[in-house]
Design a protein around this motif. Structure first.
Motif, PDB file in Angstrom:
ATOM      1  N   GLY A  49       0.783  -1.221   0.000  1.00 58.27           N
ATOM      2  CA  GLY A  49       0.000   0.000   0.000  1.00 58.27           C
ATOM      3  C   GLY A  49       0.816   1.272   0.000  1.00 58.27           C
ATOM      4  N   SER A  50       2.131   1.164   0.103  1.00 63.95           N
ATOM      5  CA  SER A  50       2.989   2.344   0.150  1.00 63.95           C
ATOM      6  C   SER A  50       3.356   2.811  -1.259  1.00 63.95           C
ATOM      7  N   ASP A  51       3.818   4.059  -1.347  1.00 63.79           N
ATOM      8  CA  ASP A  51       4.208   4.603  -2.642  1.00 63.79           C
ATOM      9  C   ASP A  51       5.690   4.391  -2.933  1.00 63.79           C
ATOM     10  N   VAL A  52       6.528   4.513  -1.904  1.00 66.04           N
ATOM     11  CA  VAL A  52       7.968   4.288  -2.048  1.00 66.04           C
ATOM     12  C   VAL A  52       8.440   3.500  -0.838  1.00 66.04           C
ATOM     13  N   LEU A  53       9.269   2.494  -1.097  1.00 69.33           N
ATOM     14  CA  LEU A  53       9.839   1.685  -0.025  1.00 69.33           C
ATOM     15  C   LEU A  53      11.297   2.091   0.165  1.00 69.33           C
ATOM     16  N   LEU A  54      11.679   2.318   1.417  1.00 72.33           N
ATOM     17  CA  LEU A  54      12.991   2.864   1.738  1.00 72.33           C
ATOM     18  C   LEU A  54      13.976   1.780   2.146  1.00 72.33           C
ATOM     19  N   VAL A  55      15.218   1.941   1.668  1.00 70.12           N
ATOM     20  CA  VAL A  55      16.328   1.075   2.056  1.00 70.12           C
ATOM     21  C   VAL A  55      17.466   1.960   2.563  1.00 70.12           C
ATOM     22  N   PHE A  56      17.999   1.637   3.727  1.00 64.51           N
ATOM     23  CA  PHE A  56      19.189   2.309   4.250  1.00 64.51           C
ATOM     24  C   PHE A  56      20.263   1.246   4.447  1.00 64.51           C
ATOM     25  N   GLN A  57      21.419   1.407   3.789  1.00 68.36           N
ATOM     26  CA  GLN A  57      22.460   0.391   3.881  1.00 68.36           C
ATOM     27  C   GLN A  57      23.820   1.066   3.738  1.00 68.36           C
ATOM     28  N   GLY A  58      24.471   1.327   4.893  1.00 70.72           N
ATOM     29  CA  GLY A  58      25.765   1.996   4.889  1.00 70.72           C
ATOM     30  C   GLY A  58      26.910   1.079   4.525  1.00 70.72           C
ATOM     31  N   ARG A  59      28.113   1.656   4.499  1.00 74.65           N
ATOM     32  CA  ARG A  59      29.309   0.944   4.057  1.00 74.65           C
ATOM     33  C   ARG A  59      29.589  -0.292   4.900  1.00 74.65           C
ATOM     34  N   ALA A  60      29.272  -0.242   6.193  1.00 77.64           N
ATOM     35  CA  ALA A  60      29.547  -1.381   7.073  1.00 77.64           C
ATOM     36  C   ALA A  60      28.785  -2.629   6.641  1.00 77.64           C
ATOM     37  N   PHE A  61      27.684  -2.433   5.885  1.00 80.80           N
ATOM     38  CA  PHE A  61      26.850  -3.557   5.456  1.00 80.80           C
ATOM     39  C   PHE A  61      27.064  -3.903   3.987  1.00 80.80           C
ATOM     40  N   ASN A  62      28.160  -3.472   3.398  1.00 79.71           N
ATOM     41  CA  ASN A  62      28.372  -3.722   1.974  1.00 79.71           C
ATOM     42  C   ASN A  62      28.318  -5.196   1.574  1.00 79.71           C
ATOM     43  N   PRO A  63      28.789  -6.130   2.415  1.00 78.74           N
ATOM     44  CA  PRO A  63      28.706  -7.537   1.995  1.00 78.74           C
ATOM     45  C   PRO A  63      27.316  -8.148   2.188  1.00 78.74           C
ATOM     46  N   GLN A  64      26.323  -7.347   2.574  1.00 79.27           N
ATOM     47  CA  GLN A  64      25.014  -7.894   2.915  1.00 79.27           C
ATOM     48  C   GLN A  64      23.924  -7.329   2.015  1.00 79.27           C
ATOM     49  N   GLY A  76      16.748   3.693  -2.546  1.00 75.93           N
ATOM     50  CA  GLY A  76      17.841   3.108  -1.787  1.00 75.93           C
ATOM     51  C   GLY A  76      18.875   4.146  -1.412  1.00 75.93           C
ATOM     52  N   LEU A  77      19.094   4.344  -0.113  1.00 77.51           N
ATOM     53  CA  LEU A  77      20.176   5.195   0.389  1.00 77.51           C
ATOM     54  C   LEU A  77      21.297   4.246   0.779  1.00 77.51           C
ATOM     55  N   ILE A  78      22.324   4.156  -0.061  1.00 77.56           N
ATOM     56  CA  ILE A  78      23.278   3.058   0.022  1.00 77.56           C
ATOM     57  C   ILE A  78      24.702   3.552  -0.203  1.00 77.56           C
ATOM     58  N   ASP A  79      25.643   2.652  -0.056  1.00 81.76           N
ATOM     59  CA  ASP A  79      27.005   2.848  -0.560  1.00 81.76           C
ATOM     60  C   ASP A  79      27.065   2.129  -1.910  1.00 81.76           C
ATOM     61  N   PHE A  80      27.476   2.819  -2.939  1.00 81.54           N
ATOM     62  CA  PHE A  80      27.387   2.272  -4.288  1.00 81.54           C
ATOM     63  C   PHE A  80      28.295   1.065  -4.508  1.00 81.54           C
ATOM     64  N   GLU A  81      29.228   0.821  -3.598  1.00 82.56           N
ATOM     65  CA  GLU A  81      30.115  -0.332  -3.734  1.00 82.56           C
ATOM     66  C   GLU A  81      29.539  -1.577  -3.072  1.00 82.56           C
ATOM     67  N   GLY A  82      28.398  -1.435  -2.436  1.00 83.32           N
ATOM     68  CA  GLY A  82      27.838  -2.552  -1.692  1.00 83.32           C
ATOM     69  C   GLY A  82      27.022  -3.500  -2.547  1.00 83.32           C
ATOM     70  N   ASP A  83      26.812  -4.719  -2.012  1.00 86.31           N
ATOM     71  CA  ASP A  83      26.029  -5.722  -2.733  1.00 86.31           C
ATOM     72  C   ASP A  83      24.565  -5.313  -2.853  1.00 86.31           C
ATOM     73  N   THR A  84      24.050  -4.545  -1.893  1.00 87.18           N
ATOM     74  CA  THR A  84      22.664  -4.085  -1.985  1.00 87.18           C
ATOM     75  C   THR A  84      22.478  -3.219  -3.215  1.00 87.18           C
ATOM     76  N   ALA A  85      23.418  -2.298  -3.452  1.00 85.21           N
ATOM     77  CA  ALA A  85      23.334  -1.440  -4.634  1.00 85.21           C
ATOM     78  C   ALA A  85      23.411  -2.272  -5.909  1.00 85.21           C
ATOM     79  N   ARG A  86      24.298  -3.240  -5.936  1.00 82.81           N
ATOM     80  CA  ARG A  86      24.476  -4.063  -7.139  1.00 82.81           C
ATOM     81  C   ARG A  86      23.224  -4.890  -7.434  1.00 82.81           C
ATOM     82  N   LYS A  87      22.546  -5.338  -6.387  1.00 85.98           N
ATOM     83  CA  LYS A  87      21.315  -6.096  -6.589  1.00 85.98           C
ATOM     84  C   LYS A  87      20.197  -5.183  -7.079  1.00 85.98           C
ATOM     85  N   LEU A  88      20.015  -4.043  -6.426  1.00 88.16           N
ATOM     86  CA  LEU A  88      18.890  -3.168  -6.749  1.00 88.16           C
ATOM     87  C   LEU A  88      19.011  -2.550  -8.138  1.00 88.16           C
ATOM     88  N   GLU A  89      20.226  -2.270  -8.591  1.00 88.66           N
ATOM     89  CA  GLU A  89      20.389  -1.561  -9.860  1.00 88.66           C
ATOM     90  C   GLU A  89      20.012  -2.430 -11.062  1.00 88.66           C
TER      91      GLU A  89
END
Length: 761
Positions: free
Chosen positions: A637-652, A669-682
């Motif tokens: 039911g939401s319009d935008v879903l938020l993700v917060f994932q800093g550098r410490a969580f890059n392997p996750q 996604g508010l992320i570190d671009f070197e992280g796996d979360t960014a690579r998955k979402l993009e």
């Protein structure tokens, strides 16, 4: 029946009740309660008699709503002397007589209803009573064709009472077709019409539900399930729930087996049907009480009768001490695995629950039958019963002794560091090891699987592997160690030892991301071939029944949702809050058009303090946890879903990412671009990524998403994302795990040949 008064009751029984009722749930059962007993059934419980029993029950017990009591029992929070009130069948007397009595005393009850009466199919016993009551005095004896019964006399009150008892006992166990044919013979013989039998109306049902009482299913026509064909029995079970939910526009989670004697009136196959039909628990009519180990689909019930207060107290005490009859559900054939997992229902607040729970649900389809070794619910900070119903009835769950050092071994929340090695639940290591050894002797599993977090889970897996020689699969999910965590030197050294032991001795080590696997392959190059990836995923089943919900937020308001825990440092929403502040101050969007919701953030005070610092605390809200199914509906039911994932969580990659993507909603996604979360979402559409440290980037992406929201009229579903993400369903991930377990098994000796190799610790 002699009067029963609470004030007359023997108060010396109270300490005994407190002692023997601890951890036990008494469920009381009643049926029809007329104001006055029927002339042809003078022994039935009338309203005055029910009031006396109810008053005595309230003196002996604390009356709880059924669903609340079962949840408390399953989470080890049941108060002493707990009881529930239930009624079976469905009668017009309930609303007129019973409900006012309950309301005056402030007592909750659950009413189990047969739904056929709403469609012109009265209860068969009521048809018997109605027909015989109207039989002319000079009527010839009744001869039921095909029954084998002698002619039944109906020419006096004595003979009519006898006929009612005889027909009731006989027709009850007839197959549905035969029962209906003989009832029609009876009605034709006396000249009665089925449609004239008084029944409970749908309006009565809705009125009872509107007053806050519980509603449960009791089949459609009250057949003895064991006398029905399989398809017919399932239609009776599932049809009642569907009809009731449609009429009350609410959820029906409980079922009462018709007549309800285990092994006689229903069998293991009907227990499976009840679960398949979507009920969360079911009740029998066998005496006894429910405990934490009682199957939620075989909860016993008891009807006290008095007649004196002392006699009733003794009846209740005997029932508290009686072991109920339960059916053993046939265990499916297949290879067995012991799964060691701290995060498992009824624990709440961890994404790790879904990983283990869905493996348990889907491994049997690949030939593996799991036994779960988890912790006692007292060890959990938060408990919720909403996922308990998803545990398959054939899955054995062993809950071993465990304490939380921060709550059970502390003084003013302070405790010795040694009590929290390797973590706060270190007591689970001993309890889990002892319980695991017992289960290994009992079940003879082919292997052991353990999952992190917490570190004690891997410690139990390692100990059981060492003591039994069974092969071990260590599910790391994410790296145990990260820079600065854990911070204690002794704890960190112990975790390093557990990690190294797992890498050396486990047959396979499982990770949720490719980067995590590569990290361990570099750290342990000689063990690189045992590192495998099984990603987190989402549960497709919950999405098939979920509908978009946005309680408290109008459709024209731009709603951003973060569902799950926020870590103020590593998942810092500061850049988002700064971006929203700038958007509002510059007049780019009206303040009233925005809503940012944090669901189950756990660090609510820090989040709201940060929102106040940015002067947007009227836009930001933190709400408490809700059930998993409701959380999915809120995402939808939401319009935008938020993700917060800093550098410490890059392997996750957070587990909720997969659920987010399955909704098809837009993601920021508010992320570190070197992280796996960014690579998955993009790799997916409708996803906007910004640096977690850059409020300008966040501001740009947020305005872009709002423009798309406005252009699409508030509906922006990416069906491409839904199609792409389906390969990450939990069912598919369970198949990958089954492949790993198959590889382990193909290289080991079967457990059935282990003999007495299991050694004592």
């Amino acid at each position: 029946m002699q009067p029963i008064s609470a004030c007359e009751s023997d108060c010396t029984m109270a300490p005994l009740f407190n002692l023997i009722s601890r951890g036990k749930l008494t469920v009381l059962l009643f049926h029809k309660v007329p104001k006055h007993a029927h002339i042809l059934d003078p022994g039935e419980l009338n309203l005055a008699g029910f009031e006396r029993i109810l008053d005595a029950a309230m003196h002996f017990f604390r009356i709880l709503p059924l669903q609340e009591a079962i949840s408390a029992l399953q989470t080890d929070k049941l108060p002493p002397r707990s009881a529930c009130i239930t009624f079976d069948d469905g009668y017009p007397e309930w609303l007129a007589n019973v409900v006012p009595v309950l309301e005056r005393r402030g007592v909750h009850a659950t009413f189990f209803v047969t739904t056929g009466q709403f469609n012109g199919l009265p209860m068969w016993n009521e048809r018997i009573l109605y027909a015989i009551e109207r039989a002319p005095d000079s009527l010839a004896p009744l001869l039921l064709q095909g029954s084998g019964l002698q002619p039944i006399r109906l020419d006096s009150a004595f003979h009519r009472q006898h006929a009612i008892r005889q027909l009731d006992a006989f027709l009850k166990y007839q197959p549905p077709e035969s029962k209906e044919r003989m009832l029609e013979q009876l009605e034709a013989h006396v000249g009665a019409q089925r449609h004239n039998v008084p029944v409970m109306s749908a309006d009565d049902l809705r009125a009872i539900h509107a007053k806050g009482f519980g509603i449960g299913g009791h089949s459609v026509t009250h057949p003895i399930l064991s006398r029905c064909e399989q398809d017919f029995a399932y239609r009776e079970i599932a049809g009642a729930r569907e009809d009731l939910e449609a009429r009350i526009r609410g959820r029906v989670s409980a079922f009462a087996y018709p007549n309800g004697i285990p092994g006689k009136d229903f069998g293991p196959e009907h227990i499976a049907m009840v679960q398949r039909a979507g009920y969360a628990h079911a009740l029998t009519t066998h005496r006894g009480v429910a405990t934490a180990g009682t199957s939620p689909f075989q909860i016993p019930r008891f009807t006290p009768w008095g007649p004196s207060p002392t006699r009733m107290a003794l009846q209740l005490i005997r029932n508290l001490c009686q072991r109920p009859k339960t059916l053993v559900v046939d265990e499916p054939a297949g290879r067995r695995a012991m799964m060691v997992a701290f995060h498992f229902p009824p624990q709440a607040g961890s994404s790790g629950i879904q990983r283990t729970l869905n493996f348990v649900k889907h491994l049997p389809s690949s030939g593996w039958q799991p036994t779960v070794l988890s912790a006692h619910p007292r060890a959990y900070e938060e408990c919720s019963s909403d996922l308990l119903r998803q545990i398959p009835p054939t899955t054995r769950v062993v809950r071993a002794f465990a304490l939380d050092a921060a709550r059970h071994l502390s003084f003013k929340r302070k405790y010795l560091d040694v009590l929290a090695l390797p973590d706060r639940w270190s007591s689970w290591w001993l309890g889990g090891t002892l319980a695991g050894l017992r289960e290994i002797r009992r079940e003879r599993p082919q292997l052991i699987w353990s999952t992190y977090p917490i570190a004690s889970a891997h410690l139990i897996g390692a100990t059981l592997h060492r003591l039994t020689g069974l092969p071990w699969v260590a599910d790391f999910r994410d790296p145990m160690l990260s820079p600065g965590y854990p911070s204690g030197k002794l704890q960190r050294r112990l975790w390093e030892g557990i990690e190294a032991y797992a890498m050396q001795n486990a047959k396979f080590c499982v990770f949720t991301t490719e980067r995590a696997r590569q990290t361990f392959q570099l750290r342990y190059p000689d063990k690189a071939n045992k590192c495998v990836v099984i990603e987190n995923g989402y549960d497709e089943d919950v999405f098939t029944s979920a509908h978009p919900v946005r309680v408290g937020v109008p459709v024209n308001q731009f709603m951003l949702l973060h569902s799950g825990v926020i870590y103020p440092q590593e998942r810092d929403p500061g850049a988002l809050f700064e971006a929203v502040k700038l958007i509002v101050e510059q007049g780019l969007l009206p303040r009233a058009s925005l809503k940012i919701r944090f669901r189950a953030a756990r660090h609510e005070s820090e989040v709201m303090a940060l929102a106040r610092l940015h002067d947007i605390d009227d836009i930001v809200e933190c709400l408490p946890p809700i059930s998993y199914a409701d959380a999915i509906s809120e995402m939808l039911g939401s319009d935008v879903l938020l993700v917060f994932q800093g550098r410490a969580f890059n392997p996750q990659i957070p587990a909720k990412i997969y659920e987010y993507l399955r909704t098809g909603r837009a993601i920021l996604g508010l992320i570190d671009f070197e992280g796996d979360t960014a690579r998955k979402l993009e790799t997916f559409k409708c996803v906007e990524l910004a640096s977690i440290d850059s409020s300008k980037q966040v501001m740009h992406k947020l305005l872009k998403l709002h423009a798309e929201f406005t252009a699409s009229g508030g509906v922006d579903i990416s069906h491409d994302n839904i199609a792409q993400i389906k390969r990450y369903s939990r069912k598919d991930q369970a198949r990958l795990l089954a492949d790993v377990l198959d590889q382990v098994r193909s290289n080991v000796q079967p457990a059935s040949q282990m003999g007495q190799d299991v050694r004592q610790p």
